[in-house]
Design a protein around this motif. Structure first.
Motif, PDB file in Angstrom:
ATOM      1  N   LYS A 316       0.836  -1.193   0.000  1.00 39.92           N
ATOM      2  CA  LYS A 316       0.000   0.000   0.000  1.00 39.92           C
ATOM      3  C   LYS A 316       0.877   1.250   0.000  1.00 39.92           C
ATOM      4  O   LYS A 316       1.919   1.286   0.662  1.00 39.92           O
ATOM      5  CB  LYS A 316      -0.904   0.045   1.235  1.00 39.92           C
ATOM      6  N   ILE A 317       0.444   2.259  -0.730  1.00 34.28           N
ATOM      7  CA  ILE A 317       1.041   3.589  -0.677  1.00 34.28           C
ATOM      8  C   ILE A 317      -0.082   4.570  -0.337  1.00 34.28           C
ATOM      9  O   ILE A 317      -1.129   4.566  -1.010  1.00 34.28           O
ATOM     10  CB  ILE A 317       1.701   3.993  -2.006  1.00 34.28           C
ATOM     11  N   ASP A 318       0.142   5.359   0.690  1.00 29.92           N
ATOM     12  CA  ASP A 318      -0.864   6.330   1.152  1.00 29.92           C
ATOM     13  C   ASP A 318      -2.209   5.656   1.406  1.00 29.92           C
ATOM     14  O   ASP A 318      -3.286   6.194   1.096  1.00 29.92           O
ATOM     15  CB  ASP A 318      -1.031   7.461   0.134  1.00 29.92           C
ATOM     16  N   GLY A 319      -2.143   4.438   1.959  1.00 32.17           N
ATOM     17  CA  GLY A 319      -3.347   3.728   2.347  1.00 32.17           C
ATOM     18  C   GLY A 319      -4.081   3.038   1.224  1.00 32.17           C
ATOM     19  O   GLY A 319      -5.109   2.391   1.450  1.00 32.17           O
ATOM     20  N   LYS A 320      -3.588   3.120  -0.022  1.00 32.23           N
ATOM     21  CA  LYS A 320      -4.246   2.510  -1.169  1.00 32.23           C
ATOM     22  C   LYS A 320      -3.406   1.349  -1.696  1.00 32.23           C
ATOM     23  O   LYS A 320      -2.175   1.423  -1.728  1.00 32.23           O
ATOM     24  CB  LYS A 320      -4.464   3.539  -2.280  1.00 32.23           C
ATOM     25  N   TYR A 321      -4.103   0.289  -2.105  1.00 30.39           N
ATOM     26  CA  TYR A 321      -3.397  -0.859  -2.657  1.00 30.39           C
ATOM     27  C   TYR A 321      -2.699  -0.476  -3.967  1.00 30.39           C
ATOM     28  O   TYR A 321      -3.324   0.021  -4.904  1.00 30.39           O
ATOM     29  CB  TYR A 321      -4.359  -2.012  -2.946  1.00 30.39           C
ATOM     30  N   ILE A 322      -1.393  -0.696  -4.030  1.00 27.75           N
ATOM     31  CA  ILE A 322      -0.648  -0.599  -5.287  1.00 27.75           C
ATOM     32  C   ILE A 322      -0.507  -1.999  -5.875  1.00 27.75           C
ATOM     33  O   ILE A 322      -0.749  -2.227  -7.056  1.00 27.75           O
ATOM     34  CB  ILE A 322       0.738   0.037  -5.055  1.00 27.75           C
ATOM     35  N   ILE A 323      -0.132  -2.947  -5.030  1.00 28.95           N
ATOM     36  CA  ILE A 323      -0.119  -4.365  -5.378  1.00 28.95           C
ATOM     37  C   ILE A 323      -1.158  -5.053  -4.507  1.00 28.95           C
ATOM     38  O   ILE A 323      -1.061  -5.044  -3.284  1.00 28.95           O
ATOM     39  CB  ILE A 323       1.280  -4.974  -5.185  1.00 28.95           C
ATOM     40  N   GLN A 324      -2.167  -5.614  -5.137  1.00 27.23           N
ATOM     41  CA  GLN A 324      -3.314  -6.175  -4.441  1.00 27.23           C
ATOM     42  C   GLN A 324      -2.938  -7.435  -3.653  1.00 27.23           C
ATOM     43  O   GLN A 324      -1.983  -8.141  -4.000  1.00 27.23           O
ATOM     44  CB  GLN A 324      -4.406  -6.531  -5.450  1.00 27.23           C
ATOM     45  N   PRO A 325      -3.705  -7.758  -2.585  1.00 27.83           N
ATOM     46  CA  PRO A 325      -3.463  -9.005  -1.847  1.00 27.83           C
ATOM     47  C   PRO A 325      -3.634 -10.216  -2.763  1.00 27.83           C
ATOM     48  O   PRO A 325      -4.644 -10.338  -3.459  1.00 27.83           O
ATOM     49  CB  PRO A 325      -4.543  -8.972  -0.757  1.00 27.83           C
ATOM     50  N   GLU A 326      -2.633 -11.084  -2.778  1.00 30.48           N
ATOM     51  CA  GLU A 326      -2.686 -12.255  -3.656  1.00 30.48           C
ATOM     52  C   GLU A 326      -1.625 -13.258  -3.215  1.00 30.48           C
ATOM     53  O   GLU A 326      -0.545 -12.876  -2.756  1.00 30.48           O
ATOM     54  CB  GLU A 326      -2.448 -11.844  -5.109  1.00 30.48           C
ATOM     55  N   TRP A 327      -1.920 -14.547  -3.377  1.00 29.33           N
ATOM     56  CA  TRP A 327      -0.952 -15.597  -3.058  1.00 29.33           C
ATOM     57  C   TRP A 327      -0.031 -15.817  -4.254  1.00 29.33           C
ATOM     58  O   TRP A 327      -0.482 -15.920  -5.394  1.00 29.33           O
ATOM     59  CB  TRP A 327      -1.671 -16.903  -2.722  1.00 29.33           C
ATOM     60  N   LYS A 328       1.268 -15.907  -3.970  1.00 28.51           N
ATOM     61  CA  LYS A 328       2.261 -16.197  -4.998  1.00 28.51           C
ATOM     62  C   LYS A 328       3.338 -17.092  -4.404  1.00 28.51           C
ATOM     63  O   LYS A 328       3.573 -17.111  -3.189  1.00 28.51           O
ATOM     64  CB  LYS A 328       2.908 -14.912  -5.533  1.00 28.51           C
ATOM     65  N   SER A 329       4.022 -17.837  -5.273  1.00 34.19           N
ATOM     66  CA  SER A 329       5.145 -18.650  -4.805  1.00 34.19           C
ATOM     67  C   SER A 329       6.357 -17.742  -4.593  1.00 34.19           C
ATOM     68  O   SER A 329       6.346 -16.567  -4.948  1.00 34.19           O
ATOM     69  CB  SER A 329       5.481 -19.752  -5.809  1.00 34.19           C
ATOM     70  N   ASN A 330       7.411 -18.330  -4.043  1.00 35.14           N
ATOM     71  CA  ASN A 330       8.580 -17.510  -3.708  1.00 35.14           C
ATOM     72  C   ASN A 330       9.439 -17.156  -4.922  1.00 35.14           C
ATOM     73  O   ASN A 330      10.407 -16.411  -4.791  1.00 35.14           O
ATOM     74  CB  ASN A 330       9.452 -18.214  -2.657  1.00 35.14           C
ATOM     75  N   THR A 331       9.073 -17.652  -6.106  1.00 32.01           N
ATOM     76  CA  THR A 331       9.817 -17.271  -7.318  1.00 32.01           C
ATOM     77  C   THR A 331       9.018 -16.331  -8.212  1.00 32.01           C
ATOM     78  O   THR A 331       9.489 -15.960  -9.283  1.00 32.01           O
ATOM     79  CB  THR A 331      10.213 -18.527  -8.121  1.00 32.01           C
ATOM     80  N   ASP A 332       7.824 -15.961  -7.792  1.00 38.35           N
ATOM     81  CA  ASP A 332       6.979 -15.076  -8.598  1.00 38.35           C
ATOM     82  C   ASP A 332       7.259 -13.607  -8.276  1.00 38.35           C
ATOM     83  O   ASP A 332       7.585 -13.259  -7.134  1.00 38.35           O
ATOM     84  CB  ASP A 332       5.494 -15.357  -8.342  1.00 38.35           C
ATOM     85  N   PHE A 333       7.097 -12.774  -9.301  1.00 41.96           N
ATOM     86  CA  PHE A 333       7.210 -11.329  -9.132  1.00 41.96           C
ATOM     87  C   PHE A 333       5.900 -10.686  -9.556  1.00 41.96           C
ATOM     88  O   PHE A 333       5.264 -11.129 -10.525  1.00 41.96           O
ATOM     89  CB  PHE A 333       8.356 -10.762  -9.990  1.00 41.96           C
ATOM     90  N   ARG A 334       5.518  -9.634  -8.864  1.00 43.07           N
ATOM     91  CA  ARG A 334       4.346  -8.849  -9.254  1.00 43.07           C
ATOM     92  C   ARG A 334       4.770  -7.401  -9.451  1.00 43.07           C
ATOM     93  O   ARG A 334       5.632  -6.893  -8.729  1.00 43.07           O
ATOM     94  CB  ARG A 334       3.248  -8.944  -8.197  1.00 43.07           C
ATOM     95  N   GLU A 335       4.128  -6.758 -10.429  1.00 42.25           N
ATOM     96  CA  GLU A 335       4.505  -5.396 -10.785  1.00 42.25           C
ATOM     97  C   GLU A 335       3.274  -4.504 -10.854  1.00 42.25           C
ATOM     98  O   GLU A 335       2.187  -4.958 -11.235  1.00 42.25           O
ATOM     99  CB  GLU A 335       5.240  -5.369 -12.123  1.00 42.25           C
ATOM    100  N   ALA A 336       3.459  -3.237 -10.505  1.00 42.38           N
ATOM    101  CA  ALA A 336       2.391  -2.249 -10.594  1.00 42.38           C
ATOM    102  C   ALA A 336       3.023  -0.871 -10.647  1.00 42.38           C
ATOM    103  O   ALA A 336       4.215  -0.701 -10.343  1.00 42.38           O
ATOM    104  CB  ALA A 336       1.434  -2.363  -9.410  1.00 42.38           C
ATOM    105  N   SER A 337       2.227   0.119 -11.038  1.00 40.63           N
ATOM    106  CA  SER A 337       2.726   1.492 -11.164  1.00 40.63           C
ATOM    107  C   SER A 337       1.756   2.461 -10.505  1.00 40.63           C
ATOM    108  O   SER A 337       0.555   2.165 -10.367  1.00 40.63           O
ATOM    109  CB  SER A 337       2.896   1.873 -12.635  1.00 40.63           C
ATOM    110  N   ALA A 338       2.267   3.623 -10.121  1.00 40.64           N
ATOM    111  CA  ALA A 338       1.433   4.676  -9.536  1.00 40.64           C
ATOM    112  C   ALA A 338       2.078   6.027  -9.799  1.00 40.64           C
ATOM    113  O   ALA A 338       3.315   6.145  -9.812  1.00 40.64           O
ATOM    114  CB  ALA A 338       1.254   4.462  -8.040  1.00 40.64           C
ATOM    115  N   GLU A 339       1.254   7.042 -10.021  1.00 37.40           N
ATOM    116  CA  GLU A 339       1.726   8.408 -10.159  1.00 37.40           C
ATOM    117  C   GLU A 339       1.896   8.999  -8.759  1.00 37.40           C
ATOM    118  O   GLU A 339       0.953   9.006  -7.965  1.00 37.40           O
ATOM    119  CB  GLU A 339       0.733   9.237 -10.971  1.00 37.40           C
ATOM    120  N   LEU A 340       3.074   9.487  -8.459  1.00 33.95           N
ATOM    121  CA  LEU A 340       3.358  10.061  -7.148  1.00 33.95           C
ATOM    122  C   LEU A 340       3.840  11.492  -7.284  1.00 33.95           C
ATOM    123  O   LEU A 340       4.601  11.823  -8.197  1.00 33.95           O
ATOM    124  CB  LEU A 340       4.418   9.235  -6.409  1.00 33.95           C
TER     125      LEU A 340
END
Length: 608
Positions: A316-340
């Motif tokens: 979360k950044i400023d209380g908002k989800y940037i990367i949503q709650p989700e199950w992943k294995s230890n070799t997975d990567f998740r990506e997201a972007s936000a205007e700051l």
């Protein structure tokens, strides 16, 4: 539009900002003392003639037409802006025998050279980091610190090639003393990483200045042959990255749900930290933890977040989800972007894991406007425990491997799994994949042979992957009937196709066999001069109107008698018999190169 144009003009005069193209409508972005550089609409090179590059009028392509043997720095091209840390990528085309180079900060050269067909490469071949030079040393020792590319993946003269360079400038202290050397973080040529983290102790031979500098121009060599360049994209990393501060954590243990309200629980541990790490934990499973802190930004713009965590996690950044709650294995990567915006932002990182078989991992990387990706975790925290040692197949001799092969021609195309794929490797480092179900060559590549990890690791999924610079050809039928304006057949319906496998000769080179359109067919593919593939398809008693489709793409152009450039000069098809009259047919937004099979043989070469 006016603001955009003014912004680009300012960039070219003073400095370069994130992810900006260099416009090639004129030469205003550069300084040159000669007339060998010009802006053109397109370029072509004669594959068989030394230093022969022709152009057509227009805009968008930067061309150097230079007579070999006329040497001197007056022929080079120098950017009007200077840079420190920089990513630069561009497309380039070399005339036969041509030689050029891209100098970062005017001092550190990555070589552009016609290295087509060389089995191994040296520092002065295409993609090499050129050597340093010291005239005070004895003969034979004057040149030093040149770095050859890992593989020679140079394409044929006249084909467009792509290079991306990530460069870190030398560092200086407040007194101007150099405290660290320049580093080529990576050089990627035609899709293959050929250098990683190569440190250069000083300027390479032919540098603009004798000593290292903090800022310098891009410089392109123009006195060793003709070349063309287009699609120049730069990313100048002259801005400060965001900083993580006031980082605190709380940990919890037990069979907790990922949706547990942690505010109602007493934490097992709490404390402060300088960086993110799962190693604050006392147990490796059945845990939850949450980090909170502040992320301070200097430059407004788009920030890209990349996260790796075992189990359920969110950012979360400023209380908002940037990367949503989700199950992943230890070799997975998740990506997201936000205007700051510039200033202080709250940050929250959560992780819950209750899978005992999976090792813990936590990593957070952020890149943003004007700065490279920064890791905000300890090194040991992001060492994924589940990584697998690769299972690689080399081709020290002619090698044949059957597997599934995932294939997608173009980003918009649907990915398909070819279930009867045969990959053929050669010690010349030229390889291809053949589809036994359609009698067609899927792809060709230069480099190492196959990564068989997906096929053989654990239970496996049966697939393998090329380990090189891949040129995609297609997965439609090779043979078909002429006289129809319909789209070329993608399957064997109506052809009576029956695969008959393959036989190998004494050198373990296969000849594929099948039946189609009532004929027995053989298909022999061989390497010629370590440079290209020659294909001979023989058809016994061909039916009337039988044709072969040698290539398809967005654009097919005849560049010489019997020589055709495919998909904006990404590879060539060369006919062995120049008396054959091929047809360039347009259908459904694509062009196809068709030849008749009336004499029972189709013979051509794939040059890439």
């Amino acid at each position: 539009m006016l603001q955009l144009a003014c912004g680009i003009a300012a960039m070219l005069v003073h400095t370069a900002y994130a992810q900006q193209p260099i416009p090639l409508n004129d030469l205003s972005a550069f300084t040159t003392k000669s007339d060998n550089w010009k802006i053109v609409g397109s370029a072509s090179a004669d594959i068989g003639k030394e230093n022969a590059l022709t152009t057509t009028p227009g805009k968008g392509v930067l061309a150097c037409i230079h007579e070999k043997g006329k040497y001197g720095n007056q022929y080079e091209l120098i950017s009007n802006f200077k840079h420190g840390d920089l990513d630069i990528e561009l497309d380039f085309m070399l005339a036969k025998g041509s030689n050029s180079g891209i100098y970062l900060q005017g001092n550190y050269e990555v070589q552009l050279f016609d290295s087509w067909g060389k089995k191994s490469a040296k520092y002065n071949d295409c993609g090499g980091i050129y050597e340093r030079w010291n005239d005070a040393k004895p003969e034979g020792e004057k040149g030093y610190e040149g770095y050859a590319p890992r593989y020679n993946v140079a394409k044929a003269p006249g084909l467009w090639q792509h290079i991306k360079i990530s460069y870190q400038a030398p560092r200086f202290d407040a007194a101007g003393k150099k405290v660290s050397n320049a580093v080529f973080l990576s050089v990627v040529l035609n899709g293959m990483t050929i250098h990683e983290n190569v440190e250069v102790s000083g300027p390479t031979r032919g540098s603009l200045t004798a000593e290292d500098v903090a800022m310098g121009p891009i410089r392109i060599q123009g006195d060793h042959g003709s070349l063309a360049i287009k699609n120049i994209m730069i990313n100048n990393f002259d801005k400060q990255p965001g900083t993580l501060s006031d980082l605190t954590y709380k940990t919890y243990y037990g069979a907790l749900s990922e949706t547990e309200d942690l505010s109602k629980l007493t934490p097992a541990e709490s404390g402060k930290a300088d960086q993110l790490s799962w190693e604050i934990l006392k147990d490796n499973n059945n845990y939850s933890y949450v980090y909170t802190g502040h992320y301070n930004t200097v430059t407004p713009g788009k920030y890209n977040f990349r996260m790796q965590a075992s189990g359920n996690s969110y950012l979360k950044i400023d209380g908002k989800y940037i990367i949503q709650p989700e199950w992943k294995s230890n070799t997975d990567f998740r990506e997201a972007s936000a205007e700051l915006k510039p200033g202080d932002h709250t940050i929250e990182v959560f992780n819950n894991k209750k899978d005992g078989w999976m090792r813990p991992v936590l990593g957070l990387w952020i890149d943003g406007p004007g700065f490279r990706e920064v890791a905000y975790h300890t090194k040991s925290s992001a060492m994924a425990g589940g990584s697998t040692d690769p299972i690689l197949i080399t081709a020290n001799n002619n090698t044949i491997t059957r597997s599934f092969m995932d294939f997608r021609k173009g980003e918009k195309a649907k990915r398909t799994r070819v279930v009867h794929a045969v990959s053929v490797g050669s010690p010349t480092n030229l390889h291809y994949t053949y589809d036994l179900d359609k009698g067609t060559i899927l792809q060709v590549w230069r480099g190492e042979f196959l990564d068989a990890t997906p096929m053989w690791h654990d239970r496996g999924d049966g697939s393998s992957r090329p380990r090189g610079s891949v040129t995609l050809l297609g997965d439609d039928m090779f043979l078909g009937k002429s006289g129809s304006k319909a789209k070329w057949a993608t399957d064997t319906t109506g052809s009576g196709y029956r695969p008959k496998g393959y036989v190998v000769d004494d050198a373990d080179v296969p000849t594929f066999q099948y039946q189609a359109f009532g004929s027995n067919i053989t298909d022999y593919i061989s390497v010629v001069n370590n440079q290209y593939f020659e294909r001979i398809v023989r058809v016994n008693n061909p039916v009337k109107d039988l044709v072969a489709r040698l290539a398809d793409g967005d654009k097919i152009e005849k560049v010489a008698d019997g020589l055709y450039a495919i998909d904006d000069k990404s590879y060539y098809i060369q006919l062995s018999d120049k008396n054959v009259k091929p047809e360039i047919r347009s259908t459904n937004g694509l062009q196809e190169l068709l030849v008749p099979v009336s004499n029972g043989e189709v013979k051509y070469s794939i040059l890439f």
